[in-house]
Design an enzyme around this catalytic site. Structure first.
Site, PDB file in Angstrom:
ATOM      1  N   HIS A   1       0.841  -1.224  -0.161  1.00 56.08           N
ATOM      2  CA  HIS A   1      -0.216   0.169   0.102  1.00 56.08           C
ATOM      3  C   HIS A   1       0.911   1.251  -0.134  1.00 56.08           C
ATOM      4  CE1 HIS A   1      -3.489   2.034   0.356  1.00 56.08           C
ATOM      5  NE2 HIS A   1      -3.235   2.799   1.402  1.00 56.08           N
TER       6      HIS A   1
ATOM      7  N   CYS B   1      -3.740   1.919  -5.668  1.00 52.27           N
ATOM      8  CA  CYS B   1      -3.214   3.042  -4.833  1.00 52.27           C
ATOM      9  C   CYS B   1      -2.037   3.740  -5.113  1.00 52.27           C
ATOM     10  CB  CYS B   1      -2.792   2.491  -3.362  1.00 52.27           C
ATOM     11  SG  CYS B   1      -1.635   0.939  -3.293  1.00 52.27           S
TER      12      CYS B   1
ATOM     13  N   GLU C   1      -4.569   9.731   2.222  1.00 49.21           N
ATOM     14  CA  GLU C   1      -5.052   8.145   2.184  1.00 49.21           C
ATOM     15  C   GLU C   1      -6.151   8.048   1.078  1.00 49.21           C
ATOM     16  OE1 GLU C   1      -5.571   4.784   1.572  1.00 49.21           O
ATOM     17  OE2 GLU C   1      -4.289   4.519   3.427  1.00 49.21           O
TER      18      GLU C   1
END
EC number: 2.3.1.-
Length: 373
Positions: free
Chosen positions: A180, A244, A200
């Site tokens: 991530h 991501c 995020e």
């Protein structure tokens, strides 16, 4: 004979006069008439000197092309075709890994399928190429990518001394099984204080993500002591596994685009320990030094242009009324206004679920920029 000709000529003149009167009665002809004047299309007309904003919407979509990407909606299809053209014209000048990445992206778009694990790995491998292409083009962007939190912390010490801003895409966890990435927007203040706003794209509450934020905060405190402030803004725009890397790259660039807003947030964070006086989403995390905020409450609409879900846009609209109608067009070539709602419609695909593939088109565009830089 001559008299006969003159009579006929007068008769014709009278007939012409009557015909002119008849056509005027219909609104045809004459200096004041405009019904049958030649029409110049707007696109061919000289632009108005007063024009400051683009038209509200583009003309109707063209019918599906016969290209290899005809399964895609018009907007993403054009981005796929542009990438394909760039591979053909510039591929021989680019690093082999970037060309392979471009071809894998084109193959995924051609099949109109969800992102594969192999393509996500290629996102990671080629991220430095994408970062470099933007950092070379945008003044004072200072964009970097880091494969581990440790690398980021090590380099942060150097940036801390320069007083310059830093934007980064950072892997959140040292665990090699966790890939991530998030975006960090950093300011190094004259007082010696450093403020970091982590962006995020998915949910920070995810059990695979939050431990990384807590550990990052602990390491920052160990390295900088009290001269560090750390905030996390969770956008929850990313709803799928993977993606991501490109999302975080896009968020680092969006933070640069909205840098005047972020400058103020960093000042608030340094002076007051909060942003816009907003209370944290979790008091427990706040006690651990992680000041967590909900993105739909404060992030500009631009951060949601690649949102997968209509529900996310609805939440943004509920928290920031009018946000879904905000013009989020980007690039110098942008001609028409583009609201979040319209973009969601134009990039919508039906696969295993119905969602926006905007971030996939953004991947294609970013790779094309890297090929052309």
């Amino acid at each position: 004979m001559c008299d006969s000709i003159r009579v006929q000529f007068r008769s014709i003149q009278k007939m012409v006069v009557k015909m002119k009167k008849f056509f005027r009665s219909l609104g045809v002809g004459g200096s004041s008439s405009s019904r049958f004047q030649h029409h110049i299309p707007e696109a061919d007309s000289a632009p108005s000197s007063k024009a400051s904003t683009p038209p509200a919407s583009p003309p109707p979509d063209s019918p599906p092309s016969n290209s290899a990407f005809s399964a895609l909606p018009t907007r993403p299809r054009k981005k796929a075709e542009a990438l394909s053209d760039a591979v053909e014209s510039r591929g021989h000048l680019a690093p082999p890994s970037l060309v392979s990445y471009a071809n894998a992206t084109l193959d995924q778009l051609r099949r109109n399928e969800p992102i594969s694990e192999s393509l996500r790995l290629m996102d990671i491998e080629n991220l430095p190429h994408l970062v470099r292409s933007y950092d070379n083009r945008l003044n004072n962007l200072n964009l970097r990518s880091f494969d581990t939190p440790g690398q980021f912390l090590h380099d942060l010490s150097r940036w801390h001394k320069t007083g310059l801003p830093l934007r980064a895409v950072v892997r959140l966890d040292e665990d090699p099984r966790r890939w991530h990435r998030v975006a960090f927007d950093v300011r190094n203040h004259e007082s010696g204080h450093t403020t970091i706003i982590a962006l995020e794209p998915a949910s920070a509450y995810n059990p695979d993500h939050m431990p990384g934020f807590v550990k990052m905060r602990e390491n920052l405190t160990s390295q900088f002591g009290r001269k560090i402030s750390f905030a996390v803004i969770e956008a929850e725009a990313l709803k799928s596994i993977g993606g991501c890397v490109i999302f975080s790259l896009d968020y680092a660039l969006a933070a640069y685009q909205e840098r005047s807003t972020f400058d103020q947030w960093h000042k608030d964070l340094r002076k007051k320990g909060n942003i816009k006086g907003m209370t944290p989403e979790s008091q427990h995390l706040n006690e651990l030094g992680v000041y967590l905020l909900k993105g739909t409450r404060l992030l500009p609409a631009n951060f949601y242009k690649h949102a997968h879900s209509r529900r996310t846009i609805d939440e943004l609209e509920a928290d920031q009324p009018g946000a879904s109608g905000t013009d989020v067009r980007s690039g110098r070539a942008a001609v028409y206004k583009e609201s979040l709602s319209r973009r969601l419609e134009e990039f919508q695909v039906q696969r295993d679920k119905t969602y926006s593939m905007s971030i996939e088109a953004s991947r294609a565009r970013k790779i094309r920029h890297a090929l052309e830089s």
